[in-house]
Design a protein around this motif. Sequence first.
Motif, PDB file in Angstrom:
ATOM      1  N   ALA A   1      10.135  41.195 -72.562  1.00 59.47           N
ATOM      2  CA  ALA A   1      11.222  41.293 -73.536  1.00 59.47           C
ATOM      3  C   ALA A   1      11.335  42.786 -73.908  1.00 59.47           C
ATOM      4  N   GLN A   2      12.527  43.347 -73.733  1.00 60.85           N
ATOM      5  CA  GLN A   2      12.748  44.763 -74.040  1.00 60.85           C
ATOM      6  C   GLN A   2      13.918  44.868 -75.015  1.00 60.85           C
ATOM      7  N   ASN A   3      13.618  45.225 -76.241  1.00 64.05           N
ATOM      8  CA  ASN A   3      14.658  45.293 -77.260  1.00 64.05           C
ATOM      9  C   ASN A   3      15.566  46.478 -76.981  1.00 64.05           C
ATOM     10  N   PRO A   4      16.820  46.245 -76.597  1.00 62.29           N
ATOM     11  CA  PRO A   4      17.729  47.351 -76.262  1.00 62.29           C
ATOM     12  C   PRO A   4      18.222  48.102 -77.484  1.00 62.29           C
TER      13      PRO A   4
ATOM     14  N   PRO B   1      16.642  40.302 -80.147  1.00 66.85           N
ATOM     15  CA  PRO B   1      17.280  41.094 -79.101  1.00 66.85           C
ATOM     16  C   PRO B   1      16.270  41.518 -78.032  1.00 66.85           C
ATOM     17  N   GLY B   2      16.642  41.347 -76.779  1.00 67.84           N
ATOM     18  CA  GLY B   2      15.761  41.702 -75.673  1.00 67.84           C
ATOM     19  C   GLY B   2      14.987  40.536 -75.098  1.00 67.84           C
ATOM     20  N   ASP B   3      14.898  39.413 -75.828  1.00 69.32           N
ATOM     21  CA  ASP B   3      14.208  38.235 -75.305  1.00 69.32           C
ATOM     22  C   ASP B   3      14.997  37.657 -74.134  1.00 69.32           C
ATOM     23  N   VAL B   4      14.276  37.186 -73.116  1.00 65.17           N
ATOM     24  CA  VAL B   4      14.894  36.444 -72.014  1.00 65.17           C
ATOM     25  C   VAL B   4      14.726  34.967 -72.336  1.00 65.17           C
ATOM     26  N   VAL B   5      15.831  34.263 -72.516  1.00 66.39           N
ATOM     27  CA  VAL B   5      15.780  32.887 -72.986  1.00 66.39           C
ATOM     28  C   VAL B   5      16.446  31.929 -72.015  1.00 66.39           C
TER      29      VAL B   5
ATOM     30  N   LEU C   1      20.579  27.611 -68.430  1.00 68.22           N
ATOM     31  CA  LEU C   1      20.882  28.970 -67.995  1.00 68.22           C
ATOM     32  C   LEU C   1      19.835  29.924 -68.546  1.00 68.22           C
ATOM     33  N   VAL C   2      19.669  31.053 -67.879  1.00 66.47           N
ATOM     34  CA  VAL C   2      18.733  32.071 -68.362  1.00 66.47           C
ATOM     35  C   VAL C   2      19.472  33.402 -68.486  1.00 66.47           C
ATOM     36  N   LYS C   3      19.394  34.008 -69.671  1.00 69.15           N
ATOM     37  CA  LYS C   3      20.046  35.285 -69.949  1.00 69.15           C
ATOM     38  C   LYS C   3      19.167  36.070 -70.926  1.00 69.15           C
ATOM     39  N   ARG C   4      19.609  37.294 -71.193  1.00 69.61           N
ATOM     40  CA  ARG C   4      18.889  38.128 -72.155  1.00 69.61           C
ATOM     41  C   ARG C   4      19.697  38.200 -73.464  1.00 69.61           C
ATOM     42  N   VAL C   5      18.992  38.114 -74.579  1.00 66.78           N
ATOM     43  CA  VAL C   5      19.647  38.220 -75.882  1.00 66.78           C
ATOM     44  C   VAL C   5      20.024  39.679 -76.128  1.00 66.78           C
ATOM     45  N   ILE C   6      21.305  39.914 -76.416  1.00 65.22           N
ATOM     46  CA  ILE C   6      21.806  41.264 -76.664  1.00 65.22           C
ATOM     47  C   ILE C   6      22.059  41.500 -78.150  1.00 65.22           C
ATOM     48  N   ALA C   7      22.584  40.480 -78.831  1.00 63.74           N
ATOM     49  CA  ALA C   7      22.857  40.598 -80.261  1.00 63.74           C
ATOM     50  C   ALA C   7      22.634  39.243 -80.919  1.00 63.74           C
TER      51      ALA C   7
END
Length: 248
Positions: free
Chosen positions: A244-247, A85-89, A131-137
Amino acid sequence: MTVSDADNEGTGRRKEKKKQRPFWQELPILLVIAAVIAALMVTFIGRPYVIPSQSMEPTLHGCAGCTGDRIYVEKLTYDFGDPKPGDVVVFVGPPSWNDTYKSIRSSNTVTRGVQNFFSFFGLVPPDENDLVKRVIAVGGQTVQCCDAQGRILVDGKPLDEPYVKFDYPWNPNGANAVYPVGRVFGPIKVPEGNLWVMGDNRRESRDSRAHVGDEFQGTVPIKNVRGKAVFKIWPPGRIGPVHAQNPQ
């Protein structure tokens, strides 16, 4: 002088007479070596990508009319573990995400072959819906929106997301409020081996929320992930790490 000494002296003369190859003869060899190194880097280490849209603003720039960020995406991290979670992938969109994707390859067979060849060495973008997004879960977690303050919940706990600067307003008293598609969703349990991903710019991102009706309920298989965004390499004014910021 012994016979052995004479032989050594003759060998020395022959070595002295051997001339170095001219540069134009060595250049093809150097180019092949450079191409092999580049191919190995792209395959096993990482490669640059261009941010094509504003879906990750302000973390990554890609707005219309501006210079899209170039980021470096490394692969090694996920050779030893899964995205967190929080990684930009960067990932390849599942089939249902490709409805608006158009091939970037030429219709000319020869040109297309050249593009595919240089793509192997990382000199031309791959012809895929990256695509590039942030992992939320991640797999096994349940994600939904929203709590009384409009925050996303993972396993019932609200997320702290300082990277989100652009989102639709939240009406805490809006039991009957009508929100844009994607503002309210879930709960959705992320399948094992999959990820729930979202753009930092929640108003301009077609992410997991836009695909909840597909076979993966909007989630992305980990096998589709190309790597982790770690550094902005262009333009000069924005060079720096991608955090990367773990929410959770």
